[in-house]
Design a protein around this motif. Structure first.
Motif, PDB file in Angstrom:
ATOM      1  N   PRO A  43       0.828  -1.217   0.000  1.00 29.70           N
ATOM      2  CA  PRO A  43       0.000   0.000   0.000  1.00 29.70           C
ATOM      3  C   PRO A  43       0.858   1.260   0.000  1.00 29.70           C
ATOM      4  O   PRO A  43       1.973   1.280   0.513  1.00 29.70           O
ATOM      5  N   GLN A  44       0.297   2.307  -0.579  1.00 28.11           N
ATOM      6  CA  GLN A  44       0.927   3.617  -0.599  1.00 28.11           C
ATOM      7  C   GLN A  44       0.234   4.542   0.397  1.00 28.11           C
ATOM      8  O   GLN A  44      -0.837   4.240   0.915  1.00 28.11           O
ATOM      9  N   THR A  45       0.848   5.642   0.668  1.00 25.63           N
ATOM     10  CA  THR A  45       0.290   6.616   1.598  1.00 25.63           C
ATOM     11  C   THR A  45      -1.047   7.128   1.082  1.00 25.63           C
ATOM     12  O   THR A  45      -1.209   7.381  -0.114  1.00 25.63           O
ATOM     13  N   ASN A  46      -2.011   7.244   2.000  1.00 25.74           N
ATOM     14  CA  ASN A  46      -3.380   7.703   1.707  1.00 25.74           C
ATOM     15  C   ASN A  46      -4.156   6.716   0.838  1.00 25.74           C
ATOM     16  O   ASN A  46      -5.172   7.076   0.242  1.00 25.74           O
ATOM     17  N   GLN A  96      -6.751   7.485  16.234  1.00 23.93           N
ATOM     18  CA  GLN A  96      -7.401   8.270  15.178  1.00 23.93           C
ATOM     19  C   GLN A  96      -7.533   7.503  13.859  1.00 23.93           C
ATOM     20  O   GLN A  96      -7.870   8.109  12.840  1.00 23.93           O
ATOM     21  N   ARG A  97      -7.315   6.235  13.903  1.00 22.93           N
ATOM     22  CA  ARG A  97      -7.383   5.455  12.668  1.00 22.93           C
ATOM     23  C   ARG A  97      -8.836   5.237  12.251  1.00 22.93           C
ATOM     24  O   ARG A  97      -9.733   5.140  13.089  1.00 22.93           O
ATOM     25  N   ASN A  98      -9.029   5.147  10.951  1.00 18.57           N
ATOM     26  CA  ASN A  98     -10.364   4.900  10.392  1.00 18.57           C
ATOM     27  C   ASN A  98     -10.389   3.458   9.899  1.00 18.57           C
ATOM     28  O   ASN A  98      -9.943   3.154   8.779  1.00 18.57           O
ATOM     29  N   ARG A 110      -8.705   2.747   6.132  1.00 19.60           N
ATOM     30  CA  ARG A 110      -8.833   3.844   5.165  1.00 19.60           C
ATOM     31  C   ARG A 110      -7.683   4.829   5.350  1.00 19.60           C
ATOM     32  O   ARG A 110      -7.280   5.129   6.464  1.00 19.60           O
ATOM     33  N   HIS A 111      -7.211   5.335   4.210  1.00 19.52           N
ATOM     34  CA  HIS A 111      -6.167   6.367   4.176  1.00 19.52           C
ATOM     35  C   HIS A 111      -4.968   5.938   5.025  1.00 19.52           C
ATOM     36  O   HIS A 111      -4.613   6.575   6.020  1.00 19.52           O
ATOM     37  N   ALA A 112      -4.361   4.849   4.645  1.00 18.89           N
ATOM     38  CA  ALA A 112      -3.226   4.320   5.397  1.00 18.89           C
ATOM     39  C   ALA A 112      -2.067   5.304   5.397  1.00 18.89           C
ATOM     40  O   ALA A 112      -1.818   6.004   4.402  1.00 18.89           O
ATOM     41  N   GLN A 113      -1.369   5.364   6.497  1.00 24.36           N
ATOM     42  CA  GLN A 113      -0.219   6.239   6.682  1.00 24.36           C
ATOM     43  C   GLN A 113       1.008   5.402   7.041  1.00 24.36           C
ATOM     44  O   GLN A 113       0.885   4.256   7.473  1.00 24.36           O
ATOM     45  N   PRO A 114       2.192   5.953   6.878  1.00 28.91           N
ATOM     46  CA  PRO A 114       3.396   5.195   7.266  1.00 28.91           C
ATOM     47  C   PRO A 114       3.394   4.785   8.730  1.00 28.91           C
ATOM     48  O   PRO A 114       3.992   3.757   9.088  1.00 28.91           O
ATOM     49  N   THR A 115       2.721   5.541   9.606  1.00 24.84           N
ATOM     50  CA  THR A 115       2.663   5.155  11.023  1.00 24.84           C
ATOM     51  C   THR A 115       1.787   3.936  11.249  1.00 24.84           C
ATOM     52  O   THR A 115       1.813   3.353  12.352  1.00 24.84           O
ATOM     53  N   THR A 136       0.078 -10.884   9.881  1.00 25.92           N
ATOM     54  CA  THR A 136       0.761 -10.468   8.650  1.00 25.92           C
ATOM     55  C   THR A 136       1.488  -9.160   8.912  1.00 25.92           C
ATOM     56  O   THR A 136       1.160  -8.416   9.845  1.00 25.92           O
ATOM     57  N   GLU A 137       2.479  -8.887   8.072  1.00 29.30           N
ATOM     58  CA  GLU A 137       3.265  -7.663   8.180  1.00 29.30           C
ATOM     59  C   GLU A 137       2.789  -6.664   7.121  1.00 29.30           C
ATOM     60  O   GLU A 137       2.617  -7.019   5.951  1.00 29.30           O
ATOM     61  N   VAL A 138       2.593  -5.437   7.552  1.00 25.60           N
ATOM     62  CA  VAL A 138       2.139  -4.370   6.658  1.00 25.60           C
ATOM     63  C   VAL A 138       3.184  -3.265   6.675  1.00 25.60           C
ATOM     64  O   VAL A 138       3.638  -2.843   7.743  1.00 25.60           O
ATOM     65  N   GLN A 139       3.548  -2.799   5.462  1.00 26.34           N
ATOM     66  CA  GLN A 139       4.499  -1.694   5.325  1.00 26.34           C
ATOM     67  C   GLN A 139       3.906  -0.674   4.355  1.00 26.34           C
ATOM     68  O   GLN A 139       3.754  -0.948   3.164  1.00 26.34           O
ATOM     69  N   VAL A 140       3.524   0.470   4.887  1.00 30.20           N
ATOM     70  CA  VAL A 140       2.935   1.535   4.062  1.00 30.20           C
ATOM     71  C   VAL A 140       4.073   2.391   3.531  1.00 30.20           C
ATOM     72  O   VAL A 140       4.850   2.966   4.309  1.00 30.20           O
TER      73      VAL A 140
END
Length: 273
Positions: A43-46, A96-98, A110-115, A136-140
């Motif tokens: 995934p990419q930012t936002n 604050q995650r959606n 929604r709207h994934a961020q690097p954090t 699973t491992e997620v890296q934005v």
């Protein structure tokens, strides 16, 4: 306390065998049956990220999602209980995650961020003694930073150079147009002058012309006739030469008559009186 060899056992052997099979068939905290699919994989930012749970049983009590290496209350994102009117209950790690949970055990970020990068775990409770887990491992990925557009300071010299250059280009353009117009007018005037000039004296070689004579300029000045009063007044005729004096009569005229007799003798006959 030892049981005598001939005494009966308190539990039948068949019951013990069934219990053993049941224990082996229902492993506690099983992770092998569940699998998490990431959509998209990187995934990419936002960008929205879907964590889809595969091979989940058709019936279960609830499921919980965690963000971290440990599955506890501090890392819980939410718990989903299908039987409740509002099935989703947010945990301490939601912040604050959606995030939206689905009845099939999946979740949408929604709207994934690097954090939001890290380890995501899901725990599906089938019954009080059976919980299935997967992680699973997620890296934005972060978007490349765009370089800011800096406006260079414009000095007075640069402005003057731009203005002078523009004026010079305009002058060259106007001069070129004026030159083209003057040249075209001069050529047109030359053609008109050549068309109005008188033809030169000389032989005209035309097809079918049998005139063999040639007009030549007169070596002397021609005098107009007397009837042309305008030309007479304009140009005076040259003076005539003086008359020649009469020739003296020869002294020996008789001898001349004898030497040169008149070829018409009848003209000397004089009739008798």
């Amino acid at each position: 306390m030892e049981i005598p060899a001939g005494a009966p056992h308190p539990f039948p052997r068949s019951l013990l065998l069934s219990a053993s099979i049941l224990v082996l068939w229902v492993p506690q905290g099983s992770r092998a049956a569940l699998r998490i699919q990431k959509i998209p994989e990187q995934p990419q930012t936002n960008q929205d990220l879907l964590l889809s749970v595969q091979s989940i049983p058709g019936t279960f009590q609830d499921f919980s999602w965690y963000l971290g290496e440990e599955a506890d209350g501090g890392t819980m994102l939410f718990t989903y209980i299908p039987e409740l009117l509002r099935p989703q209950r947010d945990g301490n790690a939601m912040k604050q995650r959606n995030i939206v949970g689905f009845p099939n055990g999946s979740m949408l970020l929604r709207h994934a961020q690097p954090t939001d990068s890290g380890t995501y775990q899901v725990a599906v409770t089938i019954n009080p003694s059976w919980t299935m887990r997967a992680k699973t491992e997620v890296q934005v990925a972060e978007k490349p930073k765009e370089l800011p557009i800096t406006n260079l300071p414009v000095s007075a010299g640069i402005v003057a150079a731009i203005i002078i250059g523009s004026l010079a280009i305009g002058s060259v353009f106007v001069g070129s147009i004026a030159y083209l117009l003057v040249t075209r007018g001069w050529r047109a005037q030359s053609h008109r002058m050549m068309a109005t000039e008188k033809p030169e004296l000389g032989p005209h070689h035309h097809a079918g012309d049998n005139n063999i004579y040639e007009v030549m300029p007169s070596p002397v000045l021609l005098v107009s006739p007397l009837s042309d009063t305008g030309s007479t007044n304009a140009i005076a005729p040259p003076a005539l030469p003086p008359p020649l004096p009469p020739a003296p009569e020869p002294e020996n005229r008789p001898y001349q008559d004898l030497l040169n007799p008149d070829p018409a003798p009848y003209c000397q006959l004089v009739p008798a009186p």
